[in-house]
Scaffold this motif. Sequence first.
Motif, mmCIF file in Angstrom:
data_model
loop_
_atom_site.group_PDB
_atom_site.id
_atom_site.type_symbol
_atom_site.label_atom_id
_atom_site.label_comp_id
_atom_site.label_asym_id
_atom_site.label_seq_id
_atom_site.Cartn_x
_atom_site.Cartn_y
_atom_site.Cartn_z
ATOM 1 N N UNK A 1 0.628 -11.053 -14.200
ATOM 2 C CA UNK A 1 0.689 -12.520 -14.167
ATOM 3 C C UNK A 1 2.057 -13.015 -14.632
ATOM 4 N N UNK A 2 2.564 -12.408 -15.693
ATOM 5 C CA UNK A 2 3.877 -12.807 -16.227
ATOM 6 C C UNK A 2 4.979 -12.545 -15.198
ATOM 7 N N UNK A 3 4.907 -11.401 -14.539
ATOM 8 C CA UNK A 3 5.911 -11.069 -13.517
ATOM 9 C C UNK A 3 5.791 -11.996 -12.311
ATOM 10 N N UNK A 4 4.581 -12.305 -11.906
ATOM 11 C CA UNK A 4 4.387 -13.216 -10.771
ATOM 12 C C UNK A 4 4.901 -14.614 -11.094
ATOM 13 N N UNK A 5 4.776 -15.021 -12.341
ATOM 14 C CA UNK A 5 5.257 -16.343 -12.759
ATOM 15 C C UNK A 5 6.783 -16.454 -12.663
ATOM 16 N N UNK A 6 7.466 -15.313 -12.589
ATOM 17 C CA UNK A 6 8.929 -15.329 -12.460
ATOM 18 C C UNK A 6 9.375 -15.698 -11.047
ATOM 19 N N UNK A 7 8.454 -15.753 -10.097
ATOM 20 C CA UNK A 7 8.789 -16.068 -8.702
ATOM 21 C C UNK A 7 9.952 -15.217 -8.198
ATOM 22 N N UNK A 8 9.760 -13.928 -8.260
ATOM 23 C CA UNK A 8 10.809 -12.995 -7.841
ATOM 24 C C UNK A 8 11.129 -13.168 -6.359
ATOM 25 N N UNK A 9 12.383 -13.009 -5.966
ATOM 26 C CA UNK A 9 12.768 -13.233 -4.569
ATOM 27 C C UNK A 9 12.261 -12.155 -3.601
ATOM 28 N N UNK B 1 11.449 -7.077 -19.238
ATOM 29 C CA UNK B 1 11.107 -8.393 -18.667
ATOM 30 C C UNK B 1 12.370 -9.239 -18.486
ATOM 31 N N UNK B 2 13.232 -9.231 -19.495
ATOM 32 C CA UNK B 2 14.469 -10.013 -19.415
ATOM 33 C C UNK B 2 15.372 -9.488 -18.309
ATOM 34 N N UNK B 3 15.424 -8.171 -18.151
ATOM 35 C CA UNK B 3 16.230 -7.579 -17.093
ATOM 36 C C UNK B 3 15.724 -8.050 -15.723
ATOM 37 N N UNK B 4 14.414 -8.031 -15.543
ATOM 38 C CA UNK B 4 13.828 -8.484 -14.272
ATOM 39 C C UNK B 4 14.194 -9.950 -14.028
ATOM 40 N N UNK B 5 14.120 -10.773 -15.062
ATOM 41 C CA UNK B 5 14.462 -12.191 -14.916
ATOM 42 C C UNK B 5 15.940 -12.375 -14.580
ATOM 43 N N UNK B 6 16.810 -11.595 -15.230
ATOM 44 C CA UNK B 6 18.252 -11.753 -15.038
ATOM 45 C C UNK B 6 18.763 -11.155 -13.730
ATOM 46 N N UNK B 7 18.150 -10.076 -13.283
ATOM 47 C CA UNK B 7 18.634 -9.352 -12.095
ATOM 48 C C UNK B 7 17.511 -9.196 -11.067
ATOM 49 N N UNK B 8 16.799 -10.279 -10.803
ATOM 50 C CA UNK B 8 15.590 -10.249 -9.980
ATOM 51 C C UNK B 8 15.800 -9.684 -8.582
ATOM 52 N N UNK C 1 10.068 -3.412 -12.894
ATOM 53 C CA UNK C 1 8.700 -3.911 -12.727
ATOM 54 C C UNK C 1 7.719 -2.736 -12.766
ATOM 55 N N UNK C 2 8.033 -1.678 -12.061
ATOM 56 C CA UNK C 2 7.162 -0.506 -12.062
ATOM 57 C C UNK C 2 7.017 0.091 -13.456
ATOM 58 N N UNK D 1 7.722 -6.965 -3.267
ATOM 59 C CA UNK D 1 7.454 -6.645 -4.669
ATOM 60 C C UNK D 1 6.376 -7.571 -5.221
ATOM 61 N N UNK D 2 6.446 -8.858 -4.913
ATOM 62 C CA UNK D 2 5.426 -9.803 -5.366
ATOM 63 C C UNK D 2 4.043 -9.406 -4.853
ATOM 64 N N UNK D 3 3.980 -8.968 -3.596
ATOM 65 C CA UNK D 3 2.692 -8.535 -3.040
ATOM 66 C C UNK D 3 2.184 -7.299 -3.774
ATOM 67 N N UNK D 4 3.079 -6.387 -4.085
ATOM 68 C CA UNK D 4 2.717 -5.186 -4.851
ATOM 69 C C UNK D 4 2.154 -5.591 -6.218
ATOM 70 N N UNK D 5 2.801 -6.535 -6.874
ATOM 71 C CA UNK D 5 2.340 -7.005 -8.187
ATOM 72 C C UNK D 5 0.969 -7.672 -8.054
ATOM 73 N N UNK D 6 0.786 -8.504 -7.005
ATOM 74 C CA UNK D 6 -0.514 -9.158 -6.789
ATOM 75 C C UNK D 6 -1.619 -8.119 -6.580
ATOM 76 N N UNK D 7 -1.313 -7.076 -5.829
ATOM 77 C CA UNK D 7 -2.296 -6.019 -5.592
ATOM 78 C C UNK D 7 -2.680 -5.339 -6.903
ATOM 79 N N UNK D 8 -1.693 -5.022 -7.713
ATOM 80 C CA UNK D 8 -1.965 -4.390 -9.007
ATOM 81 C C UNK D 8 -2.791 -5.322 -9.889
ATOM 82 N N UNK D 9 -2.477 -6.600 -9.859
ATOM 83 C CA UNK D 9 -3.247 -7.579 -10.636
ATOM 84 C C UNK D 9 -4.703 -7.590 -10.184
ATOM 85 N N UNK D 10 -4.925 -7.607 -8.887
ATOM 86 C CA UNK D 10 -6.290 -7.619 -8.350
ATOM 87 C C UNK D 10 -7.052 -6.364 -8.738
#
Length: 167
Positions: A89-97, A52-59, A68-69, A101-110
Amino acid sequence: YEQLRGRAILLKAIESYQKDNPALQSDSKLGFVYLKTMYEQGFYGWVMPRLYQFVADYASSAQAVVAVDLILDYFNIINDLKGLARAAERLLAMNLPNQKLNQHIRTIHSVASFKRVESAIQGALGYGGAGSGKQYLQAALSSGDISLMDAALKEALRKQKYAEETA
C-alpha cells in the motif's frame, strides 16, 4: 563467512569512496549497491526506511524495481502478511511511473490480503477446511482490521457468486 566478510569490505570501500569524493554521495547506482549490501548483511531496521526513500527519489530507475522487490521480499521472508500488505500500500501510494511495477505490487497486495483471510478462516475451521462465503463474511465482521475486513468481504462475495453460478 567469506561472503559476509566480502560484503563488509564492499561497504567500507563505498563509504571511503563517498567520503573522498563528495560527488559520489549522490550517485544512485553506488548508493543502491550500498543499500542492497546492507540488506544482504541483515541490517533490515536500518535499511528498510532508506529503501523506501530510494524508491521515492529514483522511482524511474532500474534499481527502484529491485528496491521494491527487496522491501516486499523482507515481509514475505518473515511471513508478515499484514506488513507485506502495508508495504505494498505504501509503495502504491508513491504513484511510481512504472505501470508494470505498480501492477506487480497490486498483485502482491491482493495475494497477501487473500492469504491473511485464508489464515483467519483456517484458524477458525482448522487446517484442511475450505471456507464458505458465509465463513468469510463472519471473518470479515469479527475482524477489527479494516484491510482484513475488506479482503474477507471481497472473498465472501466471490465465493457467493461462484456458488450461485454453479448451483
